[in-house]
Design a protein around this motif. Structure first.
Motif, PDB file in Angstrom:
ATOM      1  N   VAL A  51       0.840  -1.193   0.000  1.00 48.19           N
ATOM      2  CA  VAL A  51       0.000   0.000   0.000  1.00 48.19           C
ATOM      3  C   VAL A  51       0.878   1.246   0.000  1.00 48.19           C
ATOM      4  O   VAL A  51       1.870   1.334   0.724  1.00 48.19           O
ATOM      5  CB  VAL A  51      -0.921   0.004   1.241  1.00 48.19           C
ATOM      6  N   ARG A  52       0.523   2.221  -0.810  1.00 50.96           N
ATOM      7  CA  ARG A  52       1.259   3.471  -0.901  1.00 50.96           C
ATOM      8  C   ARG A  52       0.327   4.631  -0.598  1.00 50.96           C
ATOM      9  O   ARG A  52      -0.889   4.516  -0.699  1.00 50.96           O
ATOM     10  CB  ARG A  52       1.873   3.631  -2.297  1.00 50.96           C
ATOM     11  N   ILE A  53       0.896   5.749  -0.225  1.00 50.42           N
ATOM     12  CA  ILE A  53       0.114   6.946   0.084  1.00 50.42           C
ATOM     13  C   ILE A  53       0.541   8.062  -0.863  1.00 50.42           C
ATOM     14  O   ILE A  53       1.715   8.432  -0.907  1.00 50.42           O
ATOM     15  CB  ILE A  53       0.318   7.385   1.544  1.00 50.42           C
ATOM     16  N   GLU A  54      -0.413   8.593  -1.617  1.00 44.39           N
ATOM     17  CA  GLU A  54      -0.099   9.659  -2.559  1.00 44.39           C
ATOM     18  C   GLU A  54      -0.120  11.015  -1.865  1.00 44.39           C
ATOM     19  O   GLU A  54      -0.981  11.279  -1.033  1.00 44.39           O
ATOM     20  CB  GLU A  54      -1.107   9.653  -3.709  1.00 44.39           C
ATOM     21  N   MET A  55       0.849  11.852  -2.235  1.00 46.46           N
ATOM     22  CA  MET A  55       0.889  13.222  -1.730  1.00 46.46           C
ATOM     23  C   MET A  55       1.204  14.164  -2.879  1.00 46.46           C
ATOM     24  O   MET A  55       2.352  14.598  -3.061  1.00 46.46           O
ATOM     25  CB  MET A  55       1.905  13.350  -0.591  1.00 46.46           C
ATOM     26  N   PRO A  56       0.198  14.475  -3.686  1.00 50.21           N
ATOM     27  CA  PRO A  56       0.399  15.319  -4.865  1.00 50.21           C
ATOM     28  C   PRO A  56       1.003  16.676  -4.485  1.00 50.21           C
ATOM     29  O   PRO A  56       0.661  17.267  -3.468  1.00 50.21           O
ATOM     30  CB  PRO A  56      -1.019  15.490  -5.422  1.00 50.21           C
ATOM     31  N   GLY A  57       1.888  17.139  -5.323  1.00 45.78           N
ATOM     32  CA  GLY A  57       2.489  18.449  -5.093  1.00 45.78           C
ATOM     33  C   GLY A  57       3.765  18.415  -4.300  1.00 45.78           C
ATOM     34  O   GLY A  57       4.605  19.300  -4.433  1.00 45.78           O
ATOM     35  N   LEU A  58       3.926  17.398  -3.454  1.00 43.28           N
ATOM     36  CA  LEU A  58       5.141  17.274  -2.655  1.00 43.28           C
ATOM     37  C   LEU A  58       6.010  16.108  -3.097  1.00 43.28           C
ATOM     38  O   LEU A  58       7.231  16.176  -3.041  1.00 43.28           O
ATOM     39  CB  LEU A  58       4.796  17.097  -1.167  1.00 43.28           C
ATOM     40  N   ALA A  59       5.390  15.033  -3.536  1.00 48.15           N
ATOM     41  CA  ALA A  59       6.127  13.801  -3.820  1.00 48.15           C
ATOM     42  C   ALA A  59       6.671  13.733  -5.238  1.00 48.15           C
ATOM     43  O   ALA A  59       7.430  12.824  -5.560  1.00 48.15           O
ATOM     44  CB  ALA A  59       5.236  12.585  -3.563  1.00 48.15           C
ATOM     45  N   ASP A  60       6.312  14.701  -6.080  1.00 47.88           N
ATOM     46  CA  ASP A  60       6.724  14.619  -7.485  1.00 47.88           C
ATOM     47  C   ASP A  60       7.734  15.685  -7.875  1.00 47.88           C
ATOM     48  O   ASP A  60       7.994  15.888  -9.064  1.00 47.88           O
ATOM     49  CB  ASP A  60       5.495  14.697  -8.393  1.00 47.88           C
ATOM     50  N   VAL A  61       8.296  16.387  -6.905  1.00 47.61           N
ATOM     51  CA  VAL A  61       9.297  17.411  -7.190  1.00 47.61           C
ATOM     52  C   VAL A  61      10.638  17.008  -6.585  1.00 47.61           C
ATOM     53  O   VAL A  61      10.728  16.067  -5.796  1.00 47.61           O
ATOM     54  CB  VAL A  61       8.867  18.792  -6.624  1.00 47.61           C
ATOM     55  N   LEU A  62      11.713  17.707  -6.966  1.00 47.48           N
ATOM     56  CA  LEU A  62      13.041  17.485  -6.406  1.00 47.48           C
ATOM     57  C   LEU A  62      13.413  16.000  -6.492  1.00 47.48           C
ATOM     58  O   LEU A  62      13.401  15.428  -7.563  1.00 47.48           O
ATOM     59  CB  LEU A  62      13.106  18.034  -4.979  1.00 47.48           C
ATOM     60  N   CYS A  63      13.708  15.353  -5.355  1.00 43.74           N
ATOM     61  CA  CYS A  63      14.061  13.924  -5.387  1.00 43.74           C
ATOM     62  C   CYS A  63      12.910  13.070  -5.899  1.00 43.74           C
ATOM     63  O   CYS A  63      13.132  12.027  -6.516  1.00 43.74           O
ATOM     64  CB  CYS A  63      14.483  13.455  -3.994  1.00 43.74           C
ATOM     65  N   GLY A  64      11.683  13.512  -5.657  1.00 44.04           N
ATOM     66  CA  GLY A  64      10.534  12.761  -6.141  1.00 44.04           C
ATOM     67  C   GLY A  64      10.464  12.700  -7.650  1.00 44.04           C
ATOM     68  O   GLY A  64       9.988  11.716  -8.221  1.00 44.04           O
ATOM     69  N   GLY A  65      10.949  13.747  -8.315  1.00 41.73           N
ATOM     70  CA  GLY A  65      10.981  13.743  -9.767  1.00 41.73           C
ATOM     71  C   GLY A  65      12.023  12.793 -10.312  1.00 41.73           C
ATOM     72  O   GLY A  65      11.891  12.279 -11.426  1.00 41.73           O
ATOM     73  N   LEU A  66      13.086  12.556  -9.515  1.00 40.42           N
ATOM     74  CA  LEU A  66      14.150  11.641  -9.923  1.00 40.42           C
ATOM     75  C   LEU A  66      13.801  10.191  -9.632  1.00 40.42           C
ATOM     76  O   LEU A  66      14.336   9.283 -10.277  1.00 40.42           O
ATOM     77  CB  LEU A  66      15.453  11.991  -9.177  1.00 40.42           C
ATOM     78  N   ARG A  67      12.943   9.977  -8.631  1.00 33.94           N
ATOM     79  CA  ARG A  67      12.643   8.623  -8.168  1.00 33.94           C
ATOM     80  C   ARG A  67      11.127   8.422  -8.113  1.00 33.94           C
ATOM     81  O   ARG A  67      10.527   8.398  -7.042  1.00 33.94           O
ATOM     82  CB  ARG A  67      13.248   8.405  -6.777  1.00 33.94           C
ATOM     83  N   PRO A  68      10.481   8.316  -9.269  1.00 34.13           N
ATOM     84  CA  PRO A  68       9.018   8.186  -9.295  1.00 34.13           C
ATOM     85  C   PRO A  68       8.532   7.031  -8.420  1.00 34.13           C
ATOM     86  O   PRO A  68       9.044   5.920  -8.500  1.00 34.13           O
ATOM     87  CB  PRO A  68       8.722   7.926 -10.782  1.00 34.13           C
ATOM     88  N   GLY A  69       7.556   7.331  -7.570  1.00 33.91           N
ATOM     89  CA  GLY A  69       6.979   6.310  -6.707  1.00 33.91           C
ATOM     90  C   GLY A  69       7.683   6.137  -5.382  1.00 33.91           C
ATOM     91  O   GLY A  69       7.139   5.496  -4.468  1.00 33.91           O
ATOM     92  N   HIS A  70       8.884   6.708  -5.240  1.00 27.85           N
ATOM     93  CA  HIS A  70       9.657   6.486  -4.012  1.00 27.85           C
ATOM     94  C   HIS A  70       8.945   7.029  -2.790  1.00 27.85           C
ATOM     95  O   HIS A  70       8.800   6.322  -1.786  1.00 27.85           O
ATOM     96  CB  HIS A  70      11.032   7.144  -4.136  1.00 27.85           C
ATOM     97  N   PHE A  71       8.504   8.280  -2.843  1.00 36.66           N
ATOM     98  CA  PHE A  71       7.919   8.885  -1.644  1.00 36.66           C
ATOM     99  C   PHE A  71       6.542   8.315  -1.331  1.00 36.66           C
ATOM    100  O   PHE A  71       6.135   8.290  -0.168  1.00 36.66           O
ATOM    101  CB  PHE A  71       7.870  10.402  -1.786  1.00 36.66           C
ATOM    102  N   GLU A  72       5.828   7.869  -2.337  1.00 34.63           N
ATOM    103  CA  GLU A  72       4.555   7.195  -2.061  1.00 34.63           C
ATOM    104  C   GLU A  72       4.808   5.895  -1.298  1.00 34.63           C
ATOM    105  O   GLU A  72       4.079   5.551  -0.355  1.00 34.63           O
ATOM    106  CB  GLU A  72       3.814   6.905  -3.366  1.00 34.63           C
ATOM    107  N   ALA A  73       5.860   5.165  -1.696  1.00 38.23           N
ATOM    108  CA  ALA A  73       6.214   3.935  -0.989  1.00 38.23           C
ATOM    109  C   ALA A  73       6.713   4.246   0.414  1.00 38.23           C
ATOM    110  O   ALA A  73       6.381   3.550   1.380  1.00 38.23           O
ATOM    111  CB  ALA A  73       7.285   3.170  -1.778  1.00 38.23           C
ATOM    112  N   LEU A  74       7.530   5.296   0.530  1.00 36.52           N
ATOM    113  CA  LEU A  74       8.054   5.686   1.836  1.00 36.52           C
ATOM    114  C   LEU A  74       6.924   6.044   2.806  1.00 36.52           C
ATOM    115  O   LEU A  74       6.917   5.609   3.954  1.00 36.52           O
ATOM    116  CB  LEU A  74       9.011   6.869   1.674  1.00 36.52           C
ATOM    117  N   ALA A  75       5.974   6.849   2.330  1.00 34.74           N
ATOM    118  CA  ALA A  75       4.859   7.244   3.192  1.00 34.74           C
ATOM    119  C   ALA A  75       4.055   6.027   3.635  1.00 34.74           C
ATOM    120  O   ALA A  75       3.623   5.933   4.792  1.00 34.74           O
ATOM    121  CB  ALA A  75       3.954   8.232   2.458  1.00 34.74           C
ATOM    122  N   GLY A  76       3.858   5.053   2.730  1.00 33.39           N
ATOM    123  CA  GLY A  76       3.148   3.836   3.100  1.00 33.39           C
ATOM    124  C   GLY A  76       3.896   3.060   4.164  1.00 33.39           C
ATOM    125  O   GLY A  76       3.293   2.519   5.105  1.00 33.39           O
TER     126      GLY A  76
END
Length: 230
Positions: A51-76
């Protein structure tokens, strides 16, 4: 809590893990309890199906742009650890500033009764932010690595003393990227952003953070420095 999480294309087995050393360090500061679950225990359906948790606007910039899906997995992952442990306080290092902002946002929006505390970046005498990734730097790369913090500090000082306009901030970013590239870094980003939104600051915003991700050889280094625009 000590944890790692990964994006869909990242290899779990190839990341630095030092559980025995971590345990020794915790014993040295009189830690009373260590919870160290296996991956199978935390992810009974596998990492890919976790299970992953989406956080639009925060998870897709900076490191999130380099590692798609990483922060959603981290938040989960953090969410399930919070539910298992149910802590009153959780401490996250400020070196990964984007991670800290994301976790604070998740805790706030999901109404978790947890105080998320940021731990200041710990640095070596020459300014390099301490990280398990540093062990992969070659001898010459290790000598060059502190240049990231030098450039972060230069930009932060310019912002605090000169109160630059947004166009001037962009020039500072560009100059820093060029300086690091000349030293052999492959710069992913060098950006001045709002401390809360991680986006380009508005004219009126004063609380900022200078953030950088750059690679030396095969090692990706991240660092940041907070500053206040008068």
């Amino acid at each position: 809590m000590l944890f790692r999480s990964f994006g869909p294309n990242e290899e779990f087995d190839h990341r630095p893990r030092t559980p025995e050393k971590d345990e020794q360090l915790l014993r040295s500061v009189n830690c009373d309890l260590l919870y160290r679950p296996s991956a199978a225990e935390l992810y009974p359906n596998g990492l890919v199906n976790a299970v992953r948790i989406e956080m639009p606007g925060l998870a897709d910039v900076l490191c999130g742009g380099l590692r798609p899906g990483h922060f959603e997995a981290l938040a989960g992952t953090v969410n399930r650890l919070f539910n298992i442990v149910q802590p009153d306080i959780s401490i996250f290092g400020e070196k990964d500033f984007q991670q800290l902002v994301l976790i604070r946002r998740m805790v706030e929006e999901l109404r978790m009764p947890i105080n998320v505390v940021g731990a200041p970046v710990v640095r070596t005498p020459d300014g390099l932010a301490m990280s398990s990734r540093n062990q992969y730097l070659g001898e010459e790369e290790r000598k060059v690595a502190p240049r990231i913090y030098e450039e972060l500090s230069k930009v932060a000082e310019a912002i605090e003393t000169e109160s630059p306009a947004l166009s001037e901030i962009m020039q500072l970013e560009s100059k820093a990227r060029s300086a690091l590239t000349a030293e052999g870094f492959r710069v992913d980003y060098f950006s001045v952003v709002s401390i809360n939104s991680l986006r380009k600051p508005s004219i009126s915003e004063s609380d900022l953070v200078v953030m950088c991700s750059a690679r030396l050889g095969q090692t990706r280094l991240i660092d940041n420095k907070r500053c206040t625009r008068i």
